[in-house]
Every structure is written in structure tokens, then in C-alpha cells.
Design a protein around this motif. Structure first.
Motif, short mmCIF file in Angstrom:
data_model
loop_
_atom_site.label_atom_id
_atom_site.label_comp_id
_atom_site.label_asym_id
_atom_site.label_seq_id
_atom_site.Cartn_x
_atom_site.Cartn_y
_atom_site.Cartn_z
N PHE A 177 58.37 51.66 117.27
CA PHE A 177 59.34 50.77 117.91
C PHE A 177 60.71 51.10 117.34
O PHE A 177 60.84 51.82 116.35
CB PHE A 177 58.98 49.31 117.67
CG PHE A 177 58.95 48.90 116.23
CD1 PHE A 177 57.80 49.08 115.47
CD2 PHE A 177 60.07 48.36 115.60
CE1 PHE A 177 57.77 48.72 114.14
CE2 PHE A 177 60.04 48.00 114.27
CZ PHE A 177 58.89 48.18 113.54
N TYR B 173 63.69 50.43 115.40
CA TYR B 173 64.37 49.66 114.35
C TYR B 173 64.73 50.65 113.27
O TYR B 173 63.85 51.30 112.70
CB TYR B 173 63.45 48.57 113.79
CG TYR B 173 63.99 47.89 112.56
CD1 TYR B 173 63.42 48.10 111.30
CD2 TYR B 173 65.07 47.02 112.64
CE1 TYR B 173 63.92 47.49 110.17
CE2 TYR B 173 65.57 46.39 111.50
CZ TYR B 173 64.98 46.63 110.27
OH TYR B 173 65.47 46.01 109.16
N TYR C 207 69.62 51.42 103.81
CA TYR C 207 69.61 50.70 102.54
C TYR C 207 70.60 51.37 101.59
O TYR C 207 70.78 52.59 101.61
CB TYR C 207 68.20 50.71 101.93
CG TYR C 207 67.27 49.68 102.55
CD1 TYR C 207 66.72 49.88 103.81
CD2 TYR C 207 66.98 48.49 101.88
CE1 TYR C 207 65.88 48.93 104.38
CE2 TYR C 207 66.14 47.54 102.45
CZ TYR C 207 65.61 47.77 103.70
OH TYR C 207 64.79 46.81 104.26
N LEU D 143 69.22 46.09 101.84
CA LEU D 143 69.55 46.36 103.23
C LEU D 143 71.06 46.27 103.45
O LEU D 143 71.71 45.29 103.08
CB LEU D 143 68.85 45.35 104.14
CG LEU D 143 69.11 45.51 105.63
CD1 LEU D 143 68.54 46.84 106.14
CD2 LEU D 143 68.51 44.35 106.41
N PHE E 146 69.94 55.26 101.87
CA PHE E 146 68.66 55.67 102.45
C PHE E 146 68.57 55.19 103.89
O PHE E 146 68.82 54.01 104.17
CB PHE E 146 67.49 55.06 101.68
CG PHE E 146 67.36 55.52 100.26
CD1 PHE E 146 67.95 54.81 99.23
CD2 PHE E 146 66.63 56.66 99.94
CE1 PHE E 146 67.83 55.22 97.90
CE2 PHE E 146 66.50 57.07 98.63
CZ PHE E 146 67.10 56.36 97.62
N GLY F 222 52.21 53.18 111.87
CA GLY F 222 51.63 51.93 111.39
C GLY F 222 52.62 50.79 111.31
O GLY F 222 52.34 49.75 110.71
N ASN F 223 53.79 50.99 111.92
CA ASN F 223 54.83 49.96 111.94
C ASN F 223 55.38 49.63 110.56
O ASN F 223 55.85 48.52 110.33
CB ASN F 223 54.35 48.68 112.61
CG ASN F 223 54.10 48.88 114.08
OD1 ASN F 223 54.45 49.91 114.65
ND2 ASN F 223 53.50 47.90 114.70
N MET F 224 55.27 50.59 109.64
CA MET F 224 55.91 50.40 108.34
C MET F 224 57.00 51.44 108.17
O MET F 224 56.95 52.51 108.77
CB MET F 224 54.88 50.52 107.22
CG MET F 224 53.84 49.43 107.27
SD MET F 224 52.89 49.37 105.76
CE MET F 224 51.54 48.36 106.30
N LEU F 225 57.96 51.11 107.32
CA LEU F 225 59.12 51.99 107.19
C LEU F 225 58.82 53.25 106.38
O LEU F 225 58.18 53.19 105.34
CB LEU F 225 60.27 51.23 106.51
CG LEU F 225 60.94 50.13 107.31
CD1 LEU F 225 62.03 49.47 106.49
CD2 LEU F 225 61.51 50.67 108.61
N PHE G 203 61.07 56.21 104.55
CA PHE G 203 62.44 56.41 104.11
C PHE G 203 62.82 57.88 104.10
O PHE G 203 61.99 58.76 103.86
CB PHE G 203 62.64 55.83 102.71
CG PHE G 203 62.71 54.34 102.67
CD1 PHE G 203 61.55 53.58 102.57
CD2 PHE G 203 63.93 53.68 102.75
CE1 PHE G 203 61.61 52.19 102.55
CE2 PHE G 203 64.00 52.30 102.73
CZ PHE G 203 62.83 51.55 102.62
N GLY G 204 64.10 58.15 104.35
CA GLY G 204 64.65 59.48 104.15
C GLY G 204 64.84 59.76 102.67
O GLY G 204 64.63 58.88 101.83
#
Lengths: 114, 111
Positions: free
Chosen positions: B30, B32, B36, B46, B89, B96-99, B101-102
Motif C-alpha cells: 500500500f 505510505y 525518519y 517520524l 531514513f 507484510g505491511n511492515m516498514l 528502511f533505506g
């Protein structure tokens, strides 16, 4: 002050020691996380707990053992670690464990393994 | 598994300059995309996030630009200040709909 408190802030341990990291959140969140932050890698998600149930375990070695006794507390038990485990361990919380929710991080526990 | 590629790894600008940090993602469950900000000795916090029913979001001096077709988004900091010196970041949701990070960008703004 983010509402997520981690202790200790610094920890030095030998490879044969057993120690624990503690995290407490005062935000009323339902999800808690452990992340590893090392110099040459992105933030790595280790474990996720939602309503005290572990919902994610990202292929983390068994020498790291999480525990979530209630929705406000999260522990990371450490034993027989390796020098490459030296890193900043960040705890975070959010209202729910999936979706577009803001993560609130603690200040981290800096771990050095000798 | 979602990978988020962030560039540059480090950036030095003069006060008043406009640093730009870029991120590219592979797939997302999704839309979003948060950024950060992390100061030394602190955890990430955030800064700004976009849910791309729009291609741009602005909060104060910080702007996210989003290019859905290219699967890229970027952070611009207008009129940068020494107090903006930090590590930034980007993140994107995985399957899995979890973030995920770069790798982070260390920004230094010189007075």
C-alpha cells in the motif's frame, strides 16, 4: 522524550555472558519491536510483538531471545553473542503492528561484544 | 523481499542550501512512505510521511515528492540549517505491511 524507554543505554559483554535489554513504552500501544542498527546496514527488523504475541521473527539467530510479558514491556535476552552482534539495538512501539502507523523509537541500547 | 535503496549515503551542504535525498522501492502493499530523522544518541523519529493520493507533501521546510510510476520518492529540505544535521531514513511497506528502511543518509549542514 518519546515515551519509549530503553535500559541500559550502554552494555559491554563477553561472548560467554548472558545479559538482557529492557524496553518500556508509556504510550498505550499494542505493538512493540526490536530493531538492530549497525554502521553498514539499514535498520534491520528483528522481532515484532502484537498484543504480547510474537508476529514476526526475521531469521534472527537463537542467541537473541525476545520476551514480551505485557503490552508495555519488551525484553531482548542475549547469550553467547558474537563480536559482529555489536550494534545499537532500538526498541519501538506503534498502535498496531501493520499498516501506516508511526513508529516511536527509544534512544537505543549500544551493545559491544568483546 | 522489499528493498529500499536510498542515496546518497552522505551529503554536505552550506546553510541555506537545498539537500535532496532519494529513495527507490521495489513493490509495496500500500502507499505510505515516511521519512525518519535521527540525531546522534537518539532513536529515529517520524519527520514527514506521504500517502500518495498526492504527488507532493510539504510540512514547513520539508517536502516529499513522489513518483509512483518510477517507484521513487525524495525528501527536499528548503533553507537548510545546521540544526538539520542528522541521519535521514526513508521507508516503504513490504508485502507484510511492515516498514522496510533505506540505508540512511548522513546530512551535514555547514554554517
Amino acid at each position: 522524550e518519546t515515551g519509549v524507554t530503553q535500559t541500559p543505554r550502554h552494555l559491554v559483554m563477553g561472548m560467554t555472558n548472558k545479559k538482557s535489554l529492557k524496553c518500556e513504552q508509556h504510550l498505550g500501544h499494542n505493538a512493540m519491536y526490536w530493531y538492530k542498527q549497525s554502521a553498514k546496514k539499514p535498520l534491520e527488523l528483528m522481532f515484532v510483538y502484537s498484543l504480547e504475541e510474537r508476529v514476526e521473527n526475521n531469521s534472527v539467530p537463537s542467541r537473541f531471545s525476545p520476551e514480551c510479558p505485557n503490552s508495555s514491556h519488551l525484553f531482548l535476552h542475549l547469550h553467547t553473542l558474537q563480536p559482529e552482534d555489536s550494534a545499537l539495538y532500538l526498541c519501538a512501539s506503534s498502535q498496531v503492528h501493520r499498516g501506516a502507523g508511526e513508529l516511536f523509537f527509544g534512544e537505543g541500547s549500544r551493545l559491544t561484544v568483546l | 523481499q522489499q528493498q529500499v535503496k536510498q542515496s546518497p549515503q552522505s551529503l554536505i551542504v552550506q546553510k541555506g542550501g537545498i539537500p535532496i535525498i532519494n529513495c527507490a522501492y521495489e513493490n509495496t502493499a500500500f502507499d505510505y512512505f515516511p521519512w525518519y530523522q535521527q540525531f546522534p544518541g537518539k532513536g529515529p523519529a517520524l519527520l514527514i510521511a506521504i500517502r500518495p493520493d498526492v504527488s507532493e507533501k510539504k510540512e514547513g521546510r520539508f517536502t516529499i515528492s513522489f513518483n509512483k510510476s518510477a517507484k521513487q520518492f525524495s525528501l527536499h529540505i528548503m533553507d537548510s540549517q545546521p540544526g538539520d544535521s542528522a541521519t535521514y531514513f526513508c521507508a516503504a511497506p513490504n508485502a507484510g505491511n511492515m516498514l522496510t528502511f533505506g540505508g540512511g543518509t548522513r546530512l551535514m549542514v555547514k554554517p
